[in-house]
Design a protein around this motif. Structure first.
Motif, short mmCIF file in Angstrom:
data_model
loop_
_atom_site.label_atom_id
_atom_site.label_comp_id
_atom_site.label_asym_id
_atom_site.label_seq_id
_atom_site.Cartn_x
_atom_site.Cartn_y
_atom_site.Cartn_z
N ILE A 162 1.21 -1.26 -8.97
CA ILE A 162 0.51 -2.50 -8.65
C ILE A 162 0.47 -2.65 -7.14
CG2 ILE A 162 0.68 -5.03 -8.71
CD1 ILE A 162 1.78 -4.85 -11.50
N MET A 163 -0.67 -3.08 -6.61
CA MET A 163 -0.77 -3.35 -5.17
C MET A 163 -1.59 -4.62 -4.95
SD MET A 163 -3.54 -0.85 -3.29
CE MET A 163 -3.71 -1.99 -1.91
N PRO A 164 -1.56 -5.19 -3.73
CA PRO A 164 -2.30 -6.42 -3.47
C PRO A 164 -3.78 -6.17 -3.19
CG PRO A 164 -0.44 -6.13 -1.93
CD PRO A 164 -0.69 -4.82 -2.60
N ASN A 165 -4.59 -7.11 -3.59
CA ASN A 165 -6.03 -7.12 -3.29
C ASN A 165 -6.21 -7.50 -1.82
OD1 ASN A 165 -8.71 -8.12 -2.88
ND2 ASN A 165 -8.94 -8.51 -5.05
N PRO A 166 -6.84 -6.68 -1.00
CA PRO A 166 -6.96 -6.98 0.43
C PRO A 166 -7.86 -8.16 0.75
CG PRO A 166 -8.26 -5.06 -0.11
CD PRO A 166 -7.45 -5.39 -1.35
N PHE A 173 -4.62 -6.04 2.94
CA PHE A 173 -5.53 -5.61 4.00
C PHE A 173 -4.85 -4.67 4.98
CE2 PHE A 173 -7.70 -6.16 8.13
CZ PHE A 173 -8.94 -5.64 7.77
N LEU A 174 -3.57 -4.92 5.30
CA LEU A 174 -2.90 -4.00 6.24
C LEU A 174 -2.74 -2.62 5.60
CD1 LEU A 174 0.42 -3.19 5.93
CD2 LEU A 174 0.65 -5.64 6.28
N ASP A 175 -2.54 -2.58 4.27
CA ASP A 175 -2.47 -1.28 3.59
C ASP A 175 -3.80 -0.54 3.74
OD1 ASP A 175 0.14 -1.44 2.55
OD2 ASP A 175 -0.54 -2.65 0.87
N GLY A 248 1.64 0.88 7.64
CA GLY A 248 0.92 -0.19 8.31
C GLY A 248 1.80 -1.41 8.50
N TRP A 249 1.41 -2.25 9.40
CA TRP A 249 2.16 -3.48 9.64
C TRP A 249 1.20 -4.53 10.18
CZ3 TRP A 249 3.02 -5.41 14.74
CH2 TRP A 249 2.58 -4.57 15.77
N GLU A 250 1.64 -5.75 10.12
CA GLU A 250 0.83 -6.87 10.57
C GLU A 250 1.76 -7.93 11.12
OE1 GLU A 250 -1.56 -8.51 11.86
OE2 GLU A 250 -3.12 -8.29 10.32
N MET A 251 1.25 -8.74 12.00
CA MET A 251 2.06 -9.84 12.54
C MET A 251 1.58 -11.17 12.00
SD MET A 251 0.83 -10.42 16.48
CE MET A 251 0.68 -8.68 16.91
N GLU A 252 2.50 -12.11 11.90
CA GLU A 252 2.14 -13.50 11.69
C GLU A 252 1.98 -14.14 13.06
OE1 GLU A 252 3.96 -15.07 7.54
OE2 GLU A 252 5.35 -15.05 9.23
N ALA A 253 1.00 -14.99 13.20
CA ALA A 253 0.73 -15.60 14.50
C ALA A 253 0.30 -17.04 14.32
CB ALA A 253 -0.34 -14.80 15.24
N THR A 254 0.28 -17.75 15.45
CA THR A 254 0.02 -19.19 15.48
C THR A 254 -1.07 -19.49 16.50
OG1 THR A 254 2.29 -19.70 14.83
CG2 THR A 254 1.06 -21.46 15.88
N ASN A 320 -13.79 -4.82 11.91
CA ASN A 320 -14.37 -4.15 10.73
C ASN A 320 -13.92 -4.80 9.42
OD1 ASN A 320 -15.84 -1.52 11.70
ND2 ASN A 320 -13.99 -1.71 12.94
N ARG A 321 -13.26 -5.92 9.52
CA ARG A 321 -12.66 -6.55 8.34
C ARG A 321 -13.69 -6.82 7.24
NH1 ARG A 321 -10.99 -11.50 6.10
NH2 ARG A 321 -8.82 -11.51 5.44
N ALA A 322 -14.79 -7.46 7.58
CA ALA A 322 -15.78 -7.83 6.57
C ALA A 322 -16.35 -6.60 5.87
CB ALA A 322 -16.89 -8.66 7.20
N THR A 323 -16.66 -5.56 6.64
CA THR A 323 -17.22 -4.33 6.07
C THR A 323 -16.21 -3.65 5.15
OG1 THR A 323 -18.57 -4.03 8.04
CG2 THR A 323 -18.25 -2.11 6.64
N ILE A 324 -14.95 -3.58 5.61
CA ILE A 324 -13.89 -2.95 4.80
C ILE A 324 -13.71 -3.70 3.48
CG2 ILE A 324 -11.41 -2.51 4.68
CD1 ILE A 324 -11.53 -2.04 7.76
#
Length: 339
Positions: A162-166, A173-175, A248-254, A320-324
């Motif tokens: 099982i994996m998350p929907n990006p 998405f980071l995957d 992959g990795w991602e940051m949380e930001a404010t 490229n987020r929307a295209t991906i």
């Protein structure tokens, strides 16, 4: 005379109440932070700022990002706290963020700070991809542990992952964006085509695949490392696997939403988001935080994970987020959980 004194006293009390009400402020804060962590963040912030009430609007990364974009011409949020850095880069490109340099920003690792001066956003912490592998359920199914991302395409894992929907999950998405960076565009989609054959379902939460693996509902959950460490500390029979190709990795930001009517209160919240108190709280949920040297070791956090973090091109991922996401949905959405 007594009646006049009472009237004056009543007037004074009403005036004091009006002044107090005028001082109190409410902030609408959009967030993708785990719901269980939000009360302690608000409680700690309110020790310093008791007259600012935080009204959280919480959902997964993709949903919060879509909500903010839909509200672009009529913003409802004052602050975004704990949203993926790639999402904030997208919001910045749409002119939706109010630049602000918070107090204490100089202590942050530069990769956790937007490149503009003043920055449009500041980072808080980072989460890192990993594979949660239930050793008990895997043994029942006759599986052998994978050591790489590409191992997960082996037919032995058919229906066992099982994996998350990006589109809804920042972890998903980071995957996907990291696989496209690691394997190249053609190689990345070819990899995901093969992986899709073994996927049982796609969830709308980044932590859920690991939670489901911990609960024994699936042998393998593609998730993030801290979720695995937390579940293992609670007694789940998990092995947390760091794939050999890198992770992959991602940051949380404010960030502050442009046009907020509560600018000063929003700035205080962003100041708090990069404070030492906040970093120590982030470390309860993340092994990597924005101020170097603050994070204490996390029990069961896999060795070598930080070294395995890829050189993530956040600008490329955001642009490229929307295209991906559109391509992913076209290919694989048929196995997604209902929304």
């Amino acid at each position: 005379m007594e009646k006049s004194i009472k009237m004056l006293a009543t007037t004074a009390i009403l005036a004091l109440g009006t002044a107090t009400a005028a001082l109190a402020e409410e902030l609408t804060v959009y967030t993708a932070v785990e719901a269980e962590d939000l009360p302690r963040y608000a409680e700690t912030f309110n020790k310093a700022y008791p007259d600012i009430t935080i009204n959280w609007v919480r959902d997964s990364t993709g949903i919060i990002t879509a909500k903010l974009l839909a509200e672009k011409d009529n913003p409802q949020a004052d602050v975004v706290w704990g949203l993926a850095g790639t999402s904030l880069l997208l919001l910045k490109s749409e002119g939706m963020l109010e630049p602000y340099a918070p107090a204490g920003m100089d202590k942050l690792d530069p990769k956790f700070v937007d490149s503009d001066n003043p920055p449009a956003w500041v980072g808080m912490d980072a989460w890192v991809a990993a594979v949660c592998y239930n050793t008990v359920e895997a043994e029942k199914a006759g599986l052998t542990p994978p050591t790489s991302w590409k191992d997960l395409t082996d037919p032995q894992y058919a229906g066992q992952i099982i994996m998350p929907n990006p589109n809804s999950s920042g972890t998903g998405f980071l995957d996907v964006s990291s696989w496209l960076q690691m394997f190249g565009e053609d190689g990345g989609w070819a990899y995901m085509d093969a992986l899709h054959e073994n996927i049982a379902r796609y969830t709308h939460s980044g932590s859920k695949p690991c939670k489901l693996a911990a609960a024994g509902e699936i042998p393998i959950g593609i998730s993030f490392a801290f979720r695995g460490a937390k579940s293992k500390a609670a007694g789940a029979p998990l092995e947390i696997i760091v794939p050999s190709e890198g992770v992959g990795w991602e940051m949380e930001a404010t960030a502050i939403i442009a046009g907020t009517a509560h600018q000063e209160a929003a700035q205080k919240l962003v100041d708090f988001s990069v404070s030492m108190d906040a970093m120590q709280m982030y470390n309860q949920g993340y092994a990597v935080v924005a101020i170097p040297g603050v994070a204490k070791p996390v029990e069961y956090f896999p060795e070598g994970l930080v070294d395995a973090m890829i050189d993530n091109d956040f600008e490329w991922a955001a642009n490229n987020r929307a295209t991906i996401l559109a391509e992913w949905q076209k290919r694989y959405d048929g196995k997604s959980d209902p929304k």
